[in-house]
Design a protein around this motif. Sequence first.
Motif, PDB file in Angstrom:
ATOM      1  N   GLU A 104       0.870  -1.172   0.000  1.00 42.42           N
ATOM      2  CA  GLU A 104       0.000   0.000   0.000  1.00 42.42           C
ATOM      3  C   GLU A 104       0.908   1.224   0.000  1.00 42.42           C
ATOM      4  OE1 GLU A 104      -4.008   0.865   2.558  1.00 42.42           O
ATOM      5  OE2 GLU A 104      -2.464  -0.339   3.463  1.00 42.42           O
TER       6      GLU A 104
ATOM      7  N   VAL B 176      -9.505  -1.495  -8.610  1.00 43.68           N
ATOM      8  CA  VAL B 176      -9.242  -2.819  -8.029  1.00 43.68           C
ATOM      9  C   VAL B 176      -8.778  -3.908  -9.010  1.00 43.68           C
ATOM     10  CG1 VAL B 176     -10.222  -4.766  -6.694  1.00 43.68           C
ATOM     11  CG2 VAL B 176     -10.754  -2.416  -6.051  1.00 43.68           C
TER      12      VAL B 176
ATOM     13  N   GLY C 283      -8.122  -2.996   4.008  1.00 45.33           N
ATOM     14  CA  GLY C 283      -9.057  -1.947   3.580  1.00 45.33           C
ATOM     15  C   GLY C 283     -10.005  -2.480   2.526  1.00 45.33           C
ATOM     16  N   PRO C 284     -10.967  -1.654   2.090  1.00 44.23           N
ATOM     17  CA  PRO C 284     -11.912  -2.103   1.059  1.00 44.23           C
ATOM     18  C   PRO C 284     -11.207  -2.610  -0.208  1.00 44.23           C
ATOM     19  CG  PRO C 284     -12.538   0.063   1.893  1.00 44.23           C
ATOM     20  CD  PRO C 284     -11.250  -0.286   2.561  1.00 44.23           C
ATOM     21  N   ASP C 285     -10.200  -1.882  -0.682  1.00 49.80           N
ATOM     22  CA  ASP C 285      -9.497  -2.310  -1.900  1.00 49.80           C
ATOM     23  C   ASP C 285      -8.776  -3.640  -1.678  1.00 49.80           C
ATOM     24  OD1 ASP C 285     -10.311   0.226  -2.489  1.00 49.80           O
ATOM     25  OD2 ASP C 285      -8.441   0.860  -3.422  1.00 49.80           O
ATOM     26  N   GLY C 286      -8.081  -3.745  -0.550  1.00 50.59           N
ATOM     27  CA  GLY C 286      -7.317  -4.957  -0.253  1.00 50.59           C
ATOM     28  C   GLY C 286      -8.208  -6.185  -0.141  1.00 50.59           C
ATOM     29  N   LYS C 287      -9.363  -6.009   0.513  1.00 50.18           N
ATOM     30  CA  LYS C 287     -10.250  -7.154   0.703  1.00 50.18           C
ATOM     31  C   LYS C 287     -10.863  -7.611  -0.624  1.00 50.18           C
ATOM     32  CE  LYS C 287     -12.718  -6.042   4.612  1.00 50.18           C
ATOM     33  NZ  LYS C 287     -13.540  -6.426   5.781  1.00 50.18           N
ATOM     34  N   GLU C 288     -11.233  -6.637  -1.475  1.00 50.50           N
ATOM     35  CA  GLU C 288     -11.806  -7.021  -2.774  1.00 50.50           C
ATOM     36  C   GLU C 288     -10.771  -7.677  -3.674  1.00 50.50           C
ATOM     37  OE1 GLU C 288     -14.145  -4.034  -4.727  1.00 50.50           O
ATOM     38  OE2 GLU C 288     -14.962  -3.441  -2.787  1.00 50.50           O
TER      39      GLU C 288
ATOM     40  N   ALA D 100     -10.321 -11.198  -2.427  1.00 52.80           N
ATOM     41  CA  ALA D 100     -11.448 -12.084  -2.748  1.00 52.80           C
ATOM     42  C   ALA D 100     -11.355 -12.585  -4.183  1.00 52.80           C
ATOM     43  CB  ALA D 100     -12.768 -11.330  -2.544  1.00 52.80           C
TER      44      ALA D 100
ATOM     45  N   THR E 162     -10.134 -12.885   6.022  1.00 56.11           N
ATOM     46  CA  THR E 162     -10.040 -11.418   6.050  1.00 56.11           C
ATOM     47  C   THR E 162      -9.926 -10.921   7.490  1.00 56.11           C
ATOM     48  OG1 THR E 162     -12.437 -11.193   6.130  1.00 56.11           O
ATOM     49  CG2 THR E 162     -11.424 -11.120   3.948  1.00 56.11           C
ATOM     50  N   ASP E 163      -9.383  -9.702   7.616  1.00 51.45           N
ATOM     51  CA  ASP E 163      -9.365  -8.993   8.895  1.00 51.45           C
ATOM     52  C   ASP E 163      -8.609  -9.733  10.004  1.00 51.45           C
ATOM     53  OD1 ASP E 163     -10.786  -6.786   7.940  1.00 51.45           O
ATOM     54  OD2 ASP E 163     -12.697  -7.814   8.222  1.00 51.45           O
TER      55      ASP E 163
END
Lengths: 318, 260
Positions: free
Chosen positions: A9, A69, A93-98, A101, A113-114
């Motif tokens: 990041e 993404v 973060g939102p980008d990392g999780k998507e 996935a 996740t998390d």
Amino acid sequence: MPEILVLVEHTGGAVRKPTLELLTLARRLGEPSAVLLGPGADSASETLGRYGAHKVYVVDAPEVGEFLVTPAVDALTQIAERTGPAAILLPSGPDGKETAARVALRLDAGLITDAVDVTAGPDGPVTEQSAFAATYQVTAHVTRGVPVITVKPNAAAPEPAPVTPVVEKQDVTFGPDSTAVRVLSRTRRERGDRPELTEADIVVSGGRGVNGDFAVIEHVADALGAAVGASRAAVDAGWYPHSHQVGQTGTQVSPQLYVAAGISGAIQHRAGMQTSKTIVAVNKDADAPIFELADHGVVGDLFEVLPQLVAEIEHRRS
Amino acid sequence: MKIVVCVKHVPDAAADRAFTEDCTTDRASVDSLLSELDEYAVEQALRIAESGDADAEICYLTVGPDDARDALRKALAMGGDSAIHVSDDDIEGSDAFGTSLVLARAIERHGFDLVLCGMASTDGTMGVVPAMLAERLRVPAVTHLEELTVEDGAVSGRREGDGASVRVQGALPAVVSVTDRSGDARYPSFKGIMAAKKKPVETLDLADLGIDPAQVGFSGARSAVGATARRPPRTQGEIVVDDGAGGAALAAFLTAKKFI
């Protein structure tokens, strides 16, 4: 040593602290290789090497900035197919999780996740997560394919382990999915001089009780070198930007010290902060649920207590 | 325009939730309801339909045991036309991969121009199903929107991403997820609640969707929970009533803890 891929990041080569935490965790599992998307390889590689990245895979393609993404998904998937890593770590973060996935789906691999901790186990990485508003602690592991794991900020303290990394440019074929969602504009949030909420060691938050006057909260934050947070009530009232909201649907923080001022402590707020190491609360209402979590609480008017605290801090430091 | 809204029936986030011995969510110990974050997706679907798209047709979709129908009824009471309930004993224990597979097959079977989701469920909170759906359906994922507009065959909106506010746009058909900032969800009216009882709810199982049971449930899951443990409740520390020296007492505490 098995190779562990870490998605970096960064902003134009300035590497963010959560990436250094990922590299530190990756060293428990094998030899970290950083995946750097976009420009800034020279300055980033120096930092990444300092925290133990043996390799830096660089994909400096315009698609990375122009589309949302999916270019990262193509890049990470193709690098993983070439290198056969033992695990892939990404920021939560939102980008990392998507990204995680979609990479996991393409690699026919499992996803967690998390994570708030990652350790080496007999059958691959073992993760720890919080569940149900942090009332539960869960351990888990991936049972299929290369484990893809997203990690929350503050999961580990960054530890330097200097090496001189091998920097390798990687060519990536971007599929039609990669250009599906165009980024029309990108406005970086002004951070000022305060640390970022997710990364800060100390967070000072204000709620309904500040009555629109966040200056008192900012004074305490600046005296302690802390980030400023806000409850949903304060954000909904328009007193502070949503990017500072701490809670289940805002940012979930886990700092060394959390100061809650004028915050009653609804379950949604507690879900976002109750894994903080030390919690301090100031509230007029002695029955506020936030006091149940507090290591130290003051029942009183925050407009009297907090300025006195700031004066005391300045006095003790002078 | 065909809109499919994915909704989930989850244990009440305000209640004391727990895990069962097999490390799945204990659904018996607390009441379940429509996930609060999904209400925002329902709201956006209704606003799109109300904003002049007379052909908009809204279908709610859920995957879960019998009582998951309650989530569909709540959504139908807010508005919309019909619902699909996918229920099968073999689905129990599914992770996000299994769940997204079932949802994707049901969405394909129904047909769609727009799939709307909440940003995450309030129980699992992973927030990855919308991205997985887009990947499986091979359509754009326009996710995490705080504001959205659907016009001229495209969806555009604002996304508060990691450290930046980003304006994005993707062509329909697409999967869209919305946050709790996208606009307050409406309450069902009495008329809406009565009307919901007459709206069609189709029930499907894995065979109807041509899904091999081995791909879902515990057998299809790609991760395993080793243990769940209730975090010990925090012990309350010293609470002082401010008598004019509360700030000083706080400073003394923070000094003792080496924060000052």
